[in-house]
Design a protein around this motif. Structure first.
Motif, mmCIF file in Angstrom:
data_model
loop_
_atom_site.group_PDB
_atom_site.id
_atom_site.type_symbol
_atom_site.label_atom_id
_atom_site.label_comp_id
_atom_site.label_asym_id
_atom_site.label_seq_id
_atom_site.Cartn_x
_atom_site.Cartn_y
_atom_site.Cartn_z
ATOM 1 N N VAL A 62 30.287 38.798 37.999
ATOM 2 C CA VAL A 62 30.120 38.778 39.459
ATOM 3 C C VAL A 62 29.969 40.201 40.007
ATOM 4 N N ILE A 63 30.776 41.129 39.505
ATOM 5 C CA ILE A 63 30.650 42.515 39.946
ATOM 6 C C ILE A 63 29.278 43.066 39.556
ATOM 7 N N GLY A 64 28.842 42.745 38.345
ATOM 8 C CA GLY A 64 27.552 43.225 37.868
ATOM 9 C C GLY A 64 26.393 42.719 38.707
ATOM 10 N N VAL A 65 26.436 41.437 39.112
ATOM 11 C CA VAL A 65 25.333 40.858 39.863
ATOM 12 C C VAL A 65 25.411 41.217 41.352
ATOM 13 N N SER A 66 26.596 41.597 41.828
ATOM 14 C CA SER A 66 26.776 41.894 43.254
ATOM 15 C C SER A 66 26.536 43.362 43.595
ATOM 16 N N PHE A 67 26.938 44.249 42.708
ATOM 17 C CA PHE A 67 26.924 45.675 43.025
ATOM 18 C C PHE A 67 25.526 46.222 43.326
ATOM 19 N N PRO A 68 24.508 45.941 42.491
ATOM 20 C CA PRO A 68 23.165 46.457 42.808
ATOM 21 C C PRO A 68 22.636 45.906 44.122
ATOM 22 N N THR A 69 22.899 44.609 44.380
ATOM 23 C CA THR A 69 22.445 44.002 45.624
ATOM 24 C C THR A 69 23.091 44.669 46.823
ATOM 25 N N PHE A 88 23.972 43.319 35.881
ATOM 26 C CA PHE A 88 23.608 44.492 36.677
ATOM 27 C C PHE A 88 22.102 44.722 36.599
ATOM 28 N N LYS A 89 21.520 44.499 35.420
ATOM 29 C CA LYS A 89 20.071 44.681 35.242
ATOM 30 C C LYS A 89 19.283 43.580 35.937
ATOM 31 N N ILE A 90 19.839 42.373 35.952
ATOM 32 C CA ILE A 90 19.137 41.225 36.507
ATOM 33 C C ILE A 90 19.170 41.218 38.035
ATOM 34 N N ALA A 91 20.269 41.678 38.607
ATOM 35 C CA ALA A 91 20.514 41.564 40.049
ATOM 36 C C ALA A 91 19.400 42.095 40.945
ATOM 37 N N PRO A 92 18.789 43.247 40.642
ATOM 38 C CA PRO A 92 17.772 43.793 41.566
ATOM 39 C C PRO A 92 16.547 42.912 41.777
ATOM 40 N N VAL A 93 16.346 41.889 40.965
ATOM 41 C CA VAL A 93 15.171 41.027 41.137
ATOM 42 C C VAL A 93 15.559 39.641 41.629
ATOM 43 N N THR A 94 16.742 39.505 42.196
ATOM 44 C CA THR A 94 17.191 38.191 42.659
ATOM 45 C C THR A 94 16.679 37.882 44.064
ATOM 46 N N GLY A 107 27.711 28.454 47.945
ATOM 47 C CA GLY A 107 27.475 29.817 47.477
ATOM 48 C C GLY A 107 26.070 30.020 46.959
ATOM 49 N N GLY A 108 25.716 31.287 46.756
ATOM 50 C CA GLY A 108 24.391 31.612 46.259
ATOM 51 C C GLY A 108 24.233 31.295 44.784
ATOM 52 N N VAL A 109 23.008 30.970 44.393
ATOM 53 C CA VAL A 109 22.725 30.626 42.998
ATOM 54 C C VAL A 109 23.049 31.789 42.070
ATOM 55 N N ALA A 110 22.730 33.011 42.497
ATOM 56 C CA ALA A 110 22.948 34.187 41.653
ATOM 57 C C ALA A 110 24.435 34.386 41.357
ATOM 58 N N ILE A 111 25.257 34.367 42.423
ATOM 59 C CA ILE A 111 26.695 34.569 42.248
ATOM 60 C C ILE A 111 27.317 33.428 41.447
ATOM 61 N N TRP A 144 36.666 44.290 25.627
ATOM 62 C CA TRP A 144 36.109 45.224 26.594
ATOM 63 C C TRP A 144 34.609 45.414 26.375
ATOM 64 N N LYS A 145 34.204 45.387 25.119
ATOM 65 C CA LYS A 145 32.778 45.505 24.803
ATOM 66 C C LYS A 145 32.009 44.323 25.384
ATOM 67 N N ARG A 146 32.565 43.123 25.226
ATOM 68 C CA ARG A 146 31.921 41.928 25.758
ATOM 69 C C ARG A 146 31.868 41.963 27.285
ATOM 70 N N LEU A 147 32.942 42.432 27.909
ATOM 71 C CA LEU A 147 32.971 42.531 29.366
ATOM 72 C C LEU A 147 31.931 43.520 29.881
ATOM 73 N N LEU A 148 31.797 44.647 29.185
ATOM 74 C CA LEU A 148 30.788 45.641 29.572
ATOM 75 C C LEU A 148 29.381 45.079 29.391
ATOM 76 N N GLN A 149 29.182 44.302 28.335
ATOM 77 C CA GLN A 149 27.883 43.679 28.101
ATOM 78 C C GLN A 149 27.549 42.681 29.217
ATOM 79 N N LEU A 150 28.560 41.906 29.632
ATOM 80 C CA LEU A 150 28.363 40.958 30.718
ATOM 81 C C LEU A 150 27.999 41.688 32.022
ATOM 82 N N PHE A 151 28.768 42.745 32.310
ATOM 83 C CA PHE A 151 28.510 43.526 33.516
ATOM 84 C C PHE A 151 27.100 44.103 33.496
#
Length: 208
Positions: free
Chosen positions: A85-92, A16-22, A61-65, A5-12
């Protein structure tokens, strides 16, 4: 289970931090992914991330996803892919929703137009930086350099998918020819340095 779960949260959180600059179709996130995944988290090697980007551009598909999916799966399996995928999609999703609601109010504002004009110019610089970073791991000998030189102008006339498939086919043929001629095919830049410490090895068709 706790570590998973720790690893999954880290991935998310990482994506999540990267997504807003995609901006720019996701290419702008390439240097940020490399910094987070390779340098900070040390989940993957730089060469592996380069392969992920190449694969992400060769499928629909998109490069980010696509990149988030491949990296998440590599690190945490199916659950990791879903978390990334949830992490990169949610902020967008939130940003697009907000912009969509406010578009009709601010779209003619001079300052908003000026801001987006500057953003587009900045994205060009970020994509160029990403290209340079990838080139450092993708171009390992004269044959890969030649493929890049030929591929850049070719992209003005052919579809990127065709360029990728042609590059893959050319790489297979090149390596096959080198093996038949008795030359050693390099996989990364560091290999030459390591081999030089032990014995001389031919790394390209010219014996460099």
């Amino acid at each position: 289970m706790k570590e998973e779960w720790k690893r999954l949260l880290q991935l998310f959180w990482t994506f999540f931090k990267i997504a807003p600059v995609t901006f720019g179709g996701g290419f702008a996130m390439i240097p940020l992914i490399e910094k987070e995944v390779v340098e900070k988290r040390k989940w993957l090697k730089s060469e592996e991330v380069t392969d992920v980007f190449a694969l992400s551009q060769s499928v629909p598909g998109g490069v980010a996803i696509n990149s988030a999916t491949f990296i998440g799966q590599r690190i945490g399996g199916i659950k990791g892919a879903i978390a990334a995928v949830i992490g990169v999609s949610f902020p967008t999703f939130l940003i697009v929703l907000t912009l969509g609601i406010s578009y009709f109010v601010f779209h003619d504002h001079p300052k908003i137009e000026a801001a987006f004009l500057s953003i587009r110019a900045s994205i060009v610089a970020i994509i160029a930086y990403a290209a340079i970073k990838i080139a450092k791991t993708a171009i390992v000998d004269k044959s890969t350099f030649a493929i890049m030189i030929i591929g850049i102008p070719a992209l003005f006339f052919i579809h990127p998918i065709i360029a990728l498939l042609t590059g893959a086919f050319t790489g297979i043929i090149t390596i096959s020819i080198k093996k038949k001629l008795g030359y050693k095919a390099k996989k990364d830049r560091k290999e030459k340095k390591k081999k030089d410490e032990n014995e001389p090895v031919y790394y390209s068709g010219t014996g460099v």
